[in-house]
Scaffold this active site. Structure first.
Site, PDB file in Angstrom:
ATOM      1  NE  ARG A   9     -23.182 -13.533 -11.894  1.00 51.39           N
ATOM      2  CZ  ARG A   9     -22.163 -14.173 -12.456  1.00 51.39           C
ATOM      3  NH1 ARG A   9     -22.257 -14.655 -13.670  1.00 51.39           N
ATOM      4  NH2 ARG A   9     -21.026 -14.330 -11.795  1.00 51.39           N
ATOM      5  CD  GLU A  37     -27.822  -8.502  -7.841  1.00 51.85           C
ATOM      6  OE1 GLU A  37     -28.010  -7.885  -8.903  1.00 51.85           O
ATOM      7  OE2 GLU A  37     -26.739  -8.471  -7.225  1.00 51.85           O
ATOM      8  CD  GLU A  93       2.039  -2.748  -9.153  1.00 47.43           C
ATOM      9  OE1 GLU A  93       1.456  -2.162 -10.090  1.00 47.43           O
ATOM     10  OE2 GLU A  93       1.621  -2.739  -7.987  1.00 47.43           O
ATOM     11  CB  CYS A 107     -23.632  -1.259 -13.237  1.00 47.76           C
ATOM     12  SG  CYS A 107     -23.761  -2.957 -13.813  1.00 47.76           S
ATOM     13  CB  THR A 116      14.775   0.618   2.800  1.00 48.31           C
ATOM     14  OG1 THR A 116      13.533   1.292   2.953  1.00 48.31           O
ATOM     15  CG2 THR A 116      15.137   0.569   1.334  1.00 48.31           C
ATOM     16  CD  GLN A 117      20.475  -0.287   6.291  1.00 48.58           C
ATOM     17  OE1 GLN A 117      21.203  -1.168   6.729  1.00 48.58           O
ATOM     18  NE2 GLN A 117      20.440   0.929   6.809  1.00 48.58           N
ATOM     19  N   GLY A 174       0.795  -1.237   0.000  1.00 47.93           N
ATOM     20  CA  GLY A 174       0.000   0.000   0.000  1.00 47.93           C
ATOM     21  C   GLY A 174       0.820   1.276   0.000  1.00 47.93           C
ATOM     22  CD  GLU A 187     -17.416   2.805 -13.174  1.00 45.23           C
ATOM     23  OE1 GLU A 187     -18.240   3.278 -13.974  1.00 45.23           O
ATOM     24  OE2 GLU A 187     -17.654   1.810 -12.465  1.00 45.23           O
ATOM     25  CE  LYS A 216       4.322  -3.286  -4.724  1.00 42.46           C
ATOM     26  NZ  LYS A 216       3.866  -4.618  -4.974  1.00 42.46           N
ATOM     27  N   GLY A 217       1.958   0.775  -7.463  1.00 41.45           N
ATOM     28  CA  GLY A 217       1.230   0.878  -8.726  1.00 41.45           C
ATOM     29  C   GLY A 217       1.363   2.272  -9.321  1.00 41.45           C
ATOM     30  CG  HIS A 274     -19.131  -0.630 -14.643  1.00 41.07           C
ATOM     31  ND1 HIS A 274     -19.325  -0.298 -13.319  1.00 41.07           N
ATOM     32  CD2 HIS A 274     -19.717  -1.824 -14.821  1.00 41.07           C
ATOM     33  CE1 HIS A 274     -19.992  -1.271 -12.717  1.00 41.07           C
ATOM     34  NE2 HIS A 274     -20.247  -2.213 -13.607  1.00 41.07           N
TER      35      HIS A 274
HETATM   36  N1  GLN Z   1     -25.674  -6.787  -9.521  1.00 40.31           N
HETATM   37  C1  GLN Z   1     -26.022  -6.247 -10.796  1.00 40.31           C
HETATM   38  C2  GLN Z   1     -25.894  -7.256 -11.913  1.00 40.31           C
HETATM   39  O1  GLN Z   1     -25.251  -8.250 -11.766  1.00 40.31           O
HETATM   40  C3  GLN Z   1     -25.183  -5.025 -11.113  1.00 40.31           C
HETATM   41  C4  GLN Z   1     -23.743  -5.318 -11.308  1.00 40.31           C
HETATM   42  C5  GLN Z   1     -22.877  -4.100 -11.212  1.00 40.31           C
HETATM   43  O2  GLN Z   1     -23.273  -3.081 -10.681  1.00 40.31           O
HETATM   44  N2  GLN Z   1     -21.651  -4.204 -11.715  1.00 40.31           N
HETATM   45  O3  GLN Z   1     -26.451  -7.055 -12.971  1.00 40.31           O
END
Ligand code: GLN
Length: 551
Positions: free
Chosen positions: A482, A422, A151, A398, A201-202, A24, A529, A27-28, A527
């Site tokens: 899903r 779900e 990495e 999602c 570190t050593q 943590g 993002e 490194k990334g 997604h």
């Molecule tokens: N649980 C939901 C699904 O499987 C949404 C999944 C998510 O938000 N990545 O469709």
């Protein structure tokens, strides 16, 4: 996918990055920054991440515990570091760039079962490291990379990453001029002493030495810069030249790291050691401008993320939504706003629903991010209802989009029992249900890597807000789900104002929904993002921040 599709025979170089002292410490980010610096000299760079655990991918791990599950273009479920690489390198990373112990062993065993080793005894060494090396080389070839950063997750001295260090040793033995090893270490300043200590570190270097590797450079993370006496001490005890020890103090933003590392000279150091020729002078001005923006800010814009948060002892972890947070930042900076994230626990809303207005007080926009399972969903839906009714800009991602549909069906269509299967498999109004292709997989308990994953196209409806935001009629977005909107309810939802403005090309799957009569209310099955990059914010996040900045 074939990774050897292109014929290339130019020189390839490799930089292994291992961690010392503790996990943590960034490194990334250090590796990704080094990649960005090399790329700024016109080199082609890619990055490989090795996670030492047995899981074949990160998809089945609890994000609250492990951090975000990142999804690549080709549908791999990876560690969040791959997201950092995509953001810092501005390159797409694919499946071959990510490996775990489980994944490596699985290929070796499958090959053995298929007589791929021609009847030989298959041994942990050399066959496992050989598989690791092959994957690294395949990644380099696939991306036609001059430099491949590798990495190695975890910390030197852990039993789990020995075979990966062994791969580094074997590669270096084979092509010593083309392989470097860097160690990212941590130098603590114990409160009682007030002095930066080099001893851990050593020890880390000595542990690395015991695997047959000598670091070519050491990146020294710490809350303060490394001073000269400590540099000298490390040089003497770690057998590394003083100029190969890089000071990497804490920064206000990770986006300042490339510039800071460049100033410390790590770019030139690596170029020299690998005898690489820059295509041009380092172009760092965009990074400098970004780091300045990230630190200066502007008018604040407050975005609430309604999520599930883990408590680990006294610490609350919010890494599960890393890419969402980064996407908010990228969009806010582009619009000269200072992003402020307000973490709101969905469970807290459930516990004290009457306090919702208080919890969301002063918030300019609301995001309900992806998620799974029952926990916290009613709280999330209360927040969605609030944003919808009060005209607060909202982006549902999602699960967030699915829950927005459920909320709308319940409170606008009046279908009280509306739900996702779900959450309640017996609901009378399954407005969100399991996708057809998933039914059998769930019966077979086939959970690993079986969601609808990776990039899929989506057509955007004429006159819709999403089409205006993207500025085009077809987009590719990354997915991980899903469940889907049940098409049986589409007409009714649309008639009451929830437009299905993004559809899969065959029209069967709702990819985006939006409310017409609202300043900004968009749900996406994808997604977004994962596609946001520091220099290319995502249109849906830009739209959210723009709308939020007005309120
Ligand atoms: N649980 C939901 C699904 O499987 C949404 C999944 C998510 O938000 N990545 O469709």
């Amino acid at each position: 996918m074939r990774y050897d599709a292109r014929v290339m025979n130019h020189r390839r170089t490799y930089i292994f990055i291992a961690g010392g002292v503790m996990s943590g410490v960034g490194k990334g980010i250090a590796s990704a920054s080094l990649g960005a610096i090399l790329k700024s000299r016109g080199l082609k760079v890619t990055a490989v991440k090795i996670d030492p655990y047995i899981n074949v991918d990160a998809g089945t791990m609890n994000p609250v515990e492990h951090g975000e599950v990142f999804v690549t273009k080709d549908g791999d479920e990876t560690d969040q570091d791959i997201g950092n690489y995509e953001r810092f390198l501005d390159e797409d990373i694919v499946k071959i760039n990510y490996m775990t112990t489980g994944r490596v062993y699985l290929s070796v065993i499958e090959r053995e079962r298929a007589l791929g080793y021609g009847g030989k005894t298959v041994e942990v060494v050399p066959h496992v490291p050989q598989e690791v090396i092959q994957r690294i080389k395949d990644a380099a070839k696939f991306h036609d990379a001059d430099v491949t950063l590798i990495e190695i997750g975890g910390t030197v001295g852990e039993y789990q990453n020995v075979l990966f260090l062994e791969a580094a040793r074997m590669m270096r033995l084979d092509t010593p001029d083309d392989v470097l090893v860097g160690l990212v270490s941590y130098l603590p300043i114990p409160g009682a002493l007030g002095e930066m200590k080099t001893k851990p570190t050593q020890y880390a270097v000595r542990t690395l030495n015991s695997t047959g590797l000598q670091p070519d450079f050491i990146i020294c993370r710490g809350s303060q810069p490394l001073d000269l006496p400590r540099k000298q001490k490390l040089a003497t005890h770690c057998n590394v030249r003083q100029e190969d020890i890089i000071s990497a103090p804490d920064l206000l933003t990770v986006y300042a790291a490339p510039e800071a590392f460049e100033k410390e000279g790590i770019g030139e150091l690596v170029m020299k050691k690998l005898r690489l020729k820059a295509k041009h002078e380092p172009k760092m001005s965009a990074w400098q401008a970004l780091s300045k923006k990230a630190q200066d800010g502007g008018e604040p814009v407050r975005i609430a993320i309604i999520g599930k948060y883990a408590e680990s002892g006294d610490f609350s972890l919010s890494d599960a939504y890393l890419s969402v947070v980064e996407a908010v930042k990228h969009a806010a900076w582009k619009l000269n706003r200072k992003p402020e994230i307000v973490w709101v626990s969905a469970r807290q809303i459930e516990k004290t629903p009457k306090q919702l207005a208080k919890l969301l007080k002063g918030v300019d926009g609301v995001i309900v991010p992806g998620g799974f399972g029952k926990r916290g969903v009613e709280g999330k839906m209360l927040a969605i209802q609030y944003a919808r009714e009060k005209g607060i800009p909202f982006l549902g991602i999602c699960y967030g989009a699915q829950l927005a549909v459920v909320e709308f069906a319940r409170h606008v269509l009046g279908l009280e029992d509306a739900n996702s299967t779900e959450i309640n498999s017996k609901t009378k109004e399954p407005v969100i249900h399991l996708m057809n292709e998933q039914v059998e997989r769930m019966q077979d308990k086939s959970y690993g890597g079986t969601m609808r994953l990776g990039e899929y196209p989506c057509l955007l409806a004429k006159g819709s807000r999403v089409r205006a935001l993207y500025g085009t009629d077809q987009v590719m977005e990354r997915h991980r789900h899903r469940f889907e909107c049940n098409p049986d309810y589409r007409a009714r939802l649309e008639a009451d104002g929830l437009l299905h403005s993004g559809l899969s090309p065959d029209g069967s799957l709702a990819e985006m929904v939006e409310l017409k009569e609202h300043p900004y209310f968009i749900g996406t099955q994808a997604h977004p993002e994962f596609l946001s990059r520091p220099f290319r914010p995502h249109p849906l996040f830009l739209g959210l921040i723009k709308a939020a900045s007005k309120s």
